[in-house]
Motif scaffolding. Structure first.
Motif, PDB file in Angstrom:
ATOM      1  N   VAL A   8       0.952  -1.211   0.061  1.00 50.70           N
ATOM      2  CA  VAL A   8      -0.007  -0.111   0.091  1.00 50.70           C
ATOM      3  C   VAL A   8       0.914   1.213   0.050  1.00 50.70           C
ATOM      4  CG1 VAL A   8      -1.835   1.222   1.248  1.00 50.70           C
ATOM      5  CG2 VAL A   8      -1.770  -1.283   1.387  1.00 50.70           C
ATOM      6  N   ASP A   9       0.691   2.107  -0.979  1.00 52.25           N
ATOM      7  CA  ASP A   9       1.364   3.383  -0.936  1.00 52.25           C
ATOM      8  C   ASP A   9       0.744   4.380   0.270  1.00 52.25           C
ATOM      9  OD1 ASP A   9       2.430   5.690  -1.473  1.00 52.25           O
ATOM     10  OD2 ASP A   9       1.862   6.083  -3.321  1.00 52.25           O
ATOM     11  N   LEU A  10       1.456   4.572   0.997  1.00 50.25           N
ATOM     12  CA  LEU A  10       1.013   5.545   2.363  1.00 50.25           C
ATOM     13  C   LEU A  10       1.466   6.950   2.258  1.00 50.25           C
ATOM     14  CD1 LEU A  10       1.391   3.089   5.215  1.00 50.25           C
ATOM     15  CD2 LEU A  10      -0.689   3.702   4.005  1.00 50.25           C
ATOM     16  N   THR A  11       2.309   7.159   0.982  1.00 52.11           N
ATOM     17  CA  THR A  11       2.764   8.819   0.964  1.00 52.11           C
ATOM     18  C   THR A  11       2.013   9.683   1.307  1.00 52.11           C
ATOM     19  OG1 THR A  11       4.310   7.722  -0.534  1.00 52.11           O
ATOM     20  CG2 THR A  11       3.834  10.090  -0.598  1.00 52.11           C
ATOM     21  N   GLY A  12       1.802  10.597   2.334  1.00 49.41           N
ATOM     22  CA  GLY A  12       0.997  11.573   2.386  1.00 49.41           C
ATOM     23  C   GLY A  12      -0.229  11.160   3.197  1.00 49.41           C
ATOM     24  N   GLY A  35       6.414   7.213   4.189  1.00 48.62           N
ATOM     25  CA  GLY A  35       5.839   8.352   3.696  1.00 48.62           C
ATOM     26  C   GLY A  35       4.645   8.828   4.396  1.00 48.62           C
ATOM     27  N   ALA A  36       4.180   8.175   5.482  1.00 47.75           N
ATOM     28  CA  ALA A  36       2.998   8.510   6.021  1.00 47.75           C
ATOM     29  C   ALA A  36       3.198   9.746   6.953  1.00 47.75           C
ATOM     30  CB  ALA A  36       2.386   7.507   6.860  1.00 47.75           C
ATOM     31  N   LEU A  37       2.192  10.449   7.176  1.00 44.63           N
ATOM     32  CA  LEU A  37       2.106  11.588   8.120  1.00 44.63           C
ATOM     33  C   LEU A  37       1.782  11.076   9.395  1.00 44.63           C
ATOM     34  CD1 LEU A  37       0.704  14.498   5.735  1.00 44.63           C
ATOM     35  CD2 LEU A  37       3.061  13.862   6.173  1.00 44.63           C
ATOM     36  N   VAL A  38       2.583  11.045  10.415  1.00 39.26           N
ATOM     37  CA  VAL A  38       2.094  10.328  11.740  1.00 39.26           C
ATOM     38  C   VAL A  38       1.871  11.230  12.889  1.00 39.26           C
ATOM     39  CG1 VAL A  38       3.230   8.566  13.549  1.00 39.26           C
ATOM     40  CG2 VAL A  38       3.734   8.501  10.998  1.00 39.26           C
ATOM     41  N   THR A  39       0.805  10.780  13.440  1.00 40.54           N
ATOM     42  CA  THR A  39       0.384  11.521  14.805  1.00 40.54           C
ATOM     43  C   THR A  39       0.701  10.569  15.920  1.00 40.54           C
ATOM     44  OG1 THR A  39      -0.903  13.136  13.628  1.00 40.54           O
ATOM     45  CG2 THR A  39      -1.184  12.915  16.027  1.00 40.54           C
ATOM     46  N   ILE A  40       1.211  10.682  17.178  1.00 38.45           N
ATOM     47  CA  ILE A  40       1.002   9.876  18.149  1.00 38.45           C
ATOM     48  C   ILE A  40       0.158  10.416  19.244  1.00 38.45           C
ATOM     49  CG2 ILE A  40       2.561   8.778  19.906  1.00 38.45           C
ATOM     50  CD1 ILE A  40       4.847   8.785  18.004  1.00 38.45           C
ATOM     51  N   ILE A  41      -0.732   9.660  19.704  1.00 38.84           N
ATOM     52  CA  ILE A  41      -1.593  10.061  21.037  1.00 38.84           C
ATOM     53  C   ILE A  41      -1.388   9.470  21.981  1.00 38.84           C
ATOM     54  CG2 ILE A  41      -4.084  10.626  21.538  1.00 38.84           C
ATOM     55  CD1 ILE A  41      -3.395  11.877  19.068  1.00 38.84           C
ATOM     56  N   THR A  57       8.385  13.459  10.043  1.00 39.51           N
ATOM     57  CA  THR A  57       6.874  13.763   9.846  1.00 39.51           C
ATOM     58  C   THR A  57       5.985  12.961  11.198  1.00 39.51           C
ATOM     59  OG1 THR A  57       6.834  11.703   8.386  1.00 39.51           O
ATOM     60  CG2 THR A  57       7.109  14.072   7.142  1.00 39.51           C
ATOM     61  N   ILE A  58       6.634  13.251  12.124  1.00 39.42           N
ATOM     62  CA  ILE A  58       5.831  12.829  13.371  1.00 39.42           C
ATOM     63  C   ILE A  58       5.266  14.120  14.348  1.00 39.42           C
ATOM     64  CG2 ILE A  58       5.879  11.400  15.363  1.00 39.42           C
ATOM     65  CD1 ILE A  58       8.091   9.569  14.122  1.00 39.42           C
ATOM     66  N   GLN A  71     -10.742  10.758  13.410  1.00 36.86           N
ATOM     67  CA  GLN A  71     -11.954  11.494  12.473  1.00 36.86           C
ATOM     68  C   GLN A  71     -11.322  11.356  11.084  1.00 36.86           C
ATOM     69  OE1 GLN A  71     -13.840  14.948  13.730  1.00 36.86           O
ATOM     70  NE2 GLN A  71     -15.254  13.997  14.927  1.00 36.86           N
ATOM     71  N   HIS A  72     -10.243  11.862  10.863  1.00 38.55           N
ATOM     72  CA  HIS A  72      -9.817  12.184   9.561  1.00 38.55           C
ATOM     73  C   HIS A  72      -8.628  11.329   9.155  1.00 38.55           C
ATOM     74  CE1 HIS A  72     -13.136  15.141   8.970  1.00 38.55           C
ATOM     75  NE2 HIS A  72     -12.520  15.686   9.940  1.00 38.55           N
ATOM     76  N   THR A  73      -8.525  10.075   9.701  1.00 42.38           N
ATOM     77  CA  THR A  73      -7.079   9.467   9.428  1.00 42.38           C
ATOM     78  C   THR A  73      -7.554   8.232   8.540  1.00 42.38           C
ATOM     79  OG1 THR A  73      -5.335   8.515  10.365  1.00 42.38           O
ATOM     80  CG2 THR A  73      -7.370   7.784  11.322  1.00 42.38           C
ATOM     81  N   TYR A  74      -6.489   7.823   7.890  1.00 38.53           N
ATOM     82  CA  TYR A  74      -6.597   6.671   6.904  1.00 38.53           C
ATOM     83  C   TYR A  74      -6.145   5.416   7.516  1.00 38.53           C
ATOM     84  CZ  TYR A  74      -5.413   3.908   2.736  1.00 38.53           C
ATOM     85  OH  TYR A  74      -5.438   2.864   1.683  1.00 38.53           O
TER      86      TYR A  74
END
Length: 225
Positions: A8-12, A35-41, A57-58, A71-74
């Protein structure tokens, strides 16, 4: 559940990791490399993750999980050490396309296999959660077999395939040449360069298959494939 191996292409793409421990650290590394944009909670994270904040990109949200976080995550990785919390997070992820539950892989629809790359070559190993230790052992064995030099060889194969498509070889000739390139003789960078020259000369009447036959164990114009 019988998982299907996919790439799977996770870029962006937005990816959320809930949890800040060692598992979150490993997942963050893989996702950032993809290439994913990562948010850690998480209220706390490992020192290794802290060092990455601001240098990749964390993003770190130093807080407890809230359903609005996904809500708006892949993609979501659920990696806390509390099973009750994990179930609450999972319930909030019904709309999320890809969900990994680190402690119970079968509860999500996304697994992270043992994986390594050699240039364009990607190798993944999974026992579907049956034995992570066996997965690691097989991965290590394959890493030794396909060492770092393999990346250069894969790039050579890619370049040759592109060149051969541009030349006036017959379809059978193209197939035979590409198959012959799998011979270990072409691990040698000097042979690789010689072949590039030979392919370029093909339009001048050079017999590429005959030349390959002389370099290899015999896969070429006179071989039965």
């Amino acid at each position: 559940m019988k998982p299907t191996p996919l790439m799977v292409d996770l870029t962006g793409k937005n990816a959320v990791i809930v949890g800040g421990g060692k598992v979150a650290e490993k997942r963050a590394r893989v996702l950032v490399e993809s290439g994913a944009l990562v948010t850690i909670i998480s209220p706390t994270i490992t020192q290794a993750l802290q060092r990455k904040i601001g240098h990749s990109t964390i993003e770190w949200k130093q807080k407890d999980f809230d359903s609005s976080d996904v809500q708006h995550t892949y993609l979501v990785v659920i990696a806390t050490d509390d099973e009750g919390t994990n179930e609450q997070i999972l319930a909030a992820c019904e709309h999320v396309p890809l969900v990994n539950v680190a402690s119970k892989a079968e509860r999500g629809n996304l697994h992270f296999p043992g994986h390594f790359s050699r240039g364009k070559l990607s190798v993944a190993v999974s026992t579907n959660g049956a034995s992570p230790m066996l997965t690691s052992r097989i991965k290590e064995e394959l890493e030794q077999k396909y060492d770092e030099d393999y990346g250069v060889y894969i790039d050579f194969l890619f370049e040759c395939r592109r060149l051969i498509k541009q030349k006036p070889f017959a379809s059978d000739e193209k197939r035979l040449i590409l198959q012959a390139l799998l011979d270990e003789a072409f691990f040698d960078t000097e042979k690789q360069q010689e072949l590039r020259i030979q392919i370029d000369r093909s339009e001048e009447g050079g017999d590429t298959l005959e030349w390959i036959d002389r370099q290899t164990s015999g896969v070429g114009s006179g071989s039965q494939v």
